[in-house]
Design a protein around this motif. Structure first.
Motif, PDB file in Angstrom:
ATOM      1  N   CYS A 189       0.838  -1.205   0.000  1.00  0.00           N
ATOM      2  CA  CYS A 189       0.000   0.000   0.000  1.00  0.00           C
ATOM      3  C   CYS A 189       0.871   1.254   0.000  1.00  0.00           C
ATOM      4  CB  CYS A 189      -0.915   0.010   1.222  1.00  0.00           C
ATOM      5  SG  CYS A 189      -2.057  -1.392   1.303  1.00  0.00           S
ATOM      6  N   LYS A 190       1.963   1.203   0.745  1.00  0.00           N
ATOM      7  CA  LYS A 190       2.885   2.346   0.783  1.00  0.00           C
ATOM      8  C   LYS A 190       3.536   2.552  -0.580  1.00  0.00           C
ATOM      9  CE  LYS A 190       3.973   2.088   5.743  1.00  0.00           C
ATOM     10  NZ  LYS A 190       2.932   1.138   6.116  1.00  0.00           N
ATOM     11  N   GLN A 191       3.812   1.454  -1.284  1.00  0.00           N
ATOM     12  CA  GLN A 191       4.375   1.571  -2.623  1.00  0.00           C
ATOM     13  C   GLN A 191       3.370   2.222  -3.574  1.00  0.00           C
ATOM     14  OE1 GLN A 191       7.327   1.167  -3.755  1.00  0.00           O
ATOM     15  NE2 GLN A 191       6.858   1.447  -5.933  1.00  0.00           N
ATOM     16  N   MET A 192       2.090   1.913  -3.404  1.00  0.00           N
ATOM     17  CA  MET A 192       1.067   2.549  -4.241  1.00  0.00           C
ATOM     18  C   MET A 192       1.023   4.052  -3.999  1.00  0.00           C
ATOM     19  SD  MET A 192      -0.247   0.554  -6.435  1.00  0.00           S
ATOM     20  CE  MET A 192      -1.145   1.974  -7.027  1.00  0.00           C
ATOM     21  N   ASP A 193       1.277   4.478  -2.755  1.00  0.00           N
ATOM     22  CA  ASP A 193       1.299   5.916  -2.466  1.00  0.00           C
ATOM     23  C   ASP A 193       2.354   6.631  -3.303  1.00  0.00           C
ATOM     24  OD1 ASP A 193      -0.769   5.842  -0.669  1.00  0.00           O
ATOM     25  OD2 ASP A 193       0.527   5.575   1.089  1.00  0.00           O
TER      26      ASP A 193
ATOM     27  N   VAL B 160     -10.777  -8.215   0.614  1.00  0.00           N
ATOM     28  CA  VAL B 160     -10.087  -9.224   1.418  1.00  0.00           C
ATOM     29  C   VAL B 160      -8.590  -8.945   1.452  1.00  0.00           C
ATOM     30  CG1 VAL B 160      -9.567 -11.683   1.657  1.00  0.00           C
ATOM     31  CG2 VAL B 160     -11.826 -10.959   0.863  1.00  0.00           C
ATOM     32  N   PHE B 161      -8.024  -8.615   0.281  1.00  0.00           N
ATOM     33  CA  PHE B 161      -6.580  -8.398   0.180  1.00  0.00           C
ATOM     34  C   PHE B 161      -6.274  -6.915  -0.009  1.00  0.00           C
ATOM     35  CE2 PHE B 161      -7.152 -12.753  -1.497  1.00  0.00           C
ATOM     36  CZ  PHE B 161      -6.416 -13.421  -0.538  1.00  0.00           C
ATOM     37  N   LEU B 162      -5.102  -6.516   0.469  1.00  0.00           N
ATOM     38  CA  LEU B 162      -4.640  -5.143   0.317  1.00  0.00           C
ATOM     39  C   LEU B 162      -3.335  -5.119  -0.473  1.00  0.00           C
ATOM     40  CD1 LEU B 162      -5.283  -3.810   3.941  1.00  0.00           C
ATOM     41  CD2 LEU B 162      -6.728  -3.511   1.922  1.00  0.00           C
ATOM     42  N   PRO B 163      -3.127  -4.081  -1.275  1.00  0.00           N
ATOM     43  CA  PRO B 163      -4.088  -3.008  -1.552  1.00  0.00           C
ATOM     44  C   PRO B 163      -5.191  -3.477  -2.495  1.00  0.00           C
ATOM     45  CG  PRO B 163      -2.149  -2.723  -2.912  1.00  0.00           C
ATOM     46  CD  PRO B 163      -1.857  -3.895  -2.012  1.00  0.00           C
ATOM     47  N   SER B 164      -6.390  -2.903  -2.344  1.00  0.00           N
ATOM     48  CA  SER B 164      -7.479  -3.112  -3.293  1.00  0.00           C
ATOM     49  C   SER B 164      -7.842  -1.761  -3.894  1.00  0.00           C
ATOM     50  CB  SER B 164      -8.704  -3.717  -2.600  1.00  0.00           C
ATOM     51  OG  SER B 164      -8.537  -5.098  -2.398  1.00  0.00           O
ATOM     52  N   LEU B 165      -7.804  -1.687  -5.204  1.00  0.00           N
ATOM     53  CA  LEU B 165      -8.142  -0.463  -5.934  1.00  0.00           C
ATOM     54  C   LEU B 165      -9.459  -0.724  -6.655  1.00  0.00           C
ATOM     55  CD1 LEU B 165      -4.610   0.172  -7.480  1.00  0.00           C
ATOM     56  CD2 LEU B 165      -5.482   0.966  -5.282  1.00  0.00           C
TER      57      LEU B 165
END
Length: 417
Positions: free
Chosen positions: A34-38, A76-81
């Motif tokens: 999720c941090k990588q998506m940021d 269920v799983f993160l990250p979810s977009l």
């Protein structure tokens, strides 16, 4: 990219007022991907397009607003977009890392297809939050991501998944897991295996093994369907389970479907280049395929294997065994005669001669058989028979109106000396 940390109800209200689609990023503090998506969200072109065309919502899945989103879109799983329209209908869900360029391509595709300027197409609402139960929605197989053809998932080898899970806020809430987490409940492990199958990177096989390792009883409907979905080789405990309990699988899935799966997997194994199945494995595979003559087919497989590997002494040995045990085979006889002819010792040459004479009895118009027999007679120093045999080969070539240089050359050699 400008995000709003607002409730789903508020996001839908804004989407209707501004006539836009909604883009949702679900995250958690423990989720490294999720941090990588940021980082990807900081891409200027991506941010500009999404800020213009979407209501961008960021949902902390450890926060108070998480439950509504989780239940509405089966997160269920993160990250979810997640992309939804102004009525709350889910259009696409992505449960893995994507690059800024890929997300931009997906966003443009979704906006062009479902946005305010998209052509009007009648469609049934899907995943509407209004119809979501107040209780936790059961886990389902992940929704297949609809992406433009040019979009390709960018895998980041530097990202490692966190091995911890978030604290549970409410007793009836499900915990969200990062892909690859440890200490995951079996239902979520099963869900992850199906999701990884969509990634097509081979990771689904290990995920399936991990799930099945938690199951003491495989002969349940859920596990039998799971095993069948993940069959990929005859050299696995799951395939052995299918064969051992074939009647149960047929009762559940139908005979045609089960037989087709067995046929595909056994053929794949038999045609595998390396490592080739052993002779015992080949006979086993032919037997479970339901072949009428598995031993004969395995013997043919053995001969082909030895020939491919240039193990000619073994090919000759088992070739004669095959001829003793099974039906006549002209192709095998001819191969054996040519290999024996190359040995030059009288015993081998006589065996070659006998095979060729046997072939000619039932194939009197095959110039290659007469040529090989003439060559064998020549090596045995039987000049008279060699000449008469090569003349017969010449006659056959003339009758067929063909030219065979080997026949011509041997004829010249035998008649001019």
């Amino acid at each position: 990219m400008s995000f709003n940390e607002i409730s789903l109800e508020r996001a839908l209200q804004r989407a209707k007022v501004e006539n836009k689609l909604i883009f949702i990023d679900s995250y958690a503090s423990y989720c490294l991907p999720c941090k990588q998506m940021d980082v990807e969200f900081k891409n200027q072109e991506l941010a500009s397009y999404f800020n213009k065309h979407f209501i961008n919502v960021k949902v902390n899945m450890e926060g108070v607003k998480a439950k509504t989103y989780k239940n509405a879109f089966q997160i269920v799983f993160l990250p979810s977009l997640i992309f939804i329209d102004k009525n709350g209908n889910q259009k696409t869900k992505i449960d893995n890392l994507v690059s800024a360029n890929e997300l931009l391509s997906i966003g443009k595709f979704i906006n062009n297809k479902y946005g305010p300027n998209a052509p009007l197409v009648a469609s049934a609402p899907a995943n509407s939050p209004k119809s979501a139960s107040k209780k936790t929605t059961p886990i389902r197989k992940p929704t297949t991501v609809s992406k433009p053809k040019q979009a390709v998932v960018q895998k980041n080898p530097d990202i490692k998944f966190e091995n911890s899970t978030p604290p549970v806020q409410e007793a009836d809430e499900k915990i969200l897991f990062v892909m690859g987490s440890e200490n995951v409940p079996p239902d979520v492990m099963r869900e992850e295996a199906y999701f990884r199958m969509q990634l097509m990177d081979g990771s689904h096989n290990d995920a399936a093994k991990k799930y099945l390792a938690t199951q003491s009883e495989w002969l349940t409907e859920t596990n039998m369907r799971f095993i069948f979905d993940f069959l990929n080789s005859s050299r696995t405990p799951t395939f052995e389970h299918l064969i051992k309990n074939k009647s149960a699988y047929i009762q559940l899935l139908g005979e045609a479907k089960v037989d087709q799966a067995i046929h595909i997997i056994t053929n794949k194994e038999l045609e595998r280049g390396f490592p080739r199945p052993s002779i015992e494995e080949a006979e086993y595979l032919y037997r479970i395929k339901g072949s009428d003559n598995p031993k004969e087919l395995a013997s043919q497989y053995r001969l082909n294997l030895y020939y491919e590997q240039a193990r000619f002494d073994e090919y000759i040995k088992y070739g004669f065994i095959y001829l003793d045990e099974f039906e006549e085979n002209d192709h095998l006889k001819y191969n054996l005669s040519k290999l024996l002819q190359q040995k030059d010792d009288k015993k081998s040459l006589k065996k070659s001669r006998n095979l060729l004479e046997s072939l000619i009895k039932s194939n009197k118009d095959n110039e290659l058989y007469f040529l090989s027999l003439a060559q064998t007679y020549d090596k045995l120093n039987d000049r008279k028979k060699a000449v008469s045999t090569i003349k017969k080969a010449m006659q056959i070539c003339k009758q067929k109106n063909i030219t065979n240089n080997d026949v011509n050359n041997l004829y010249i050699k035998l008649t001019e000396t």
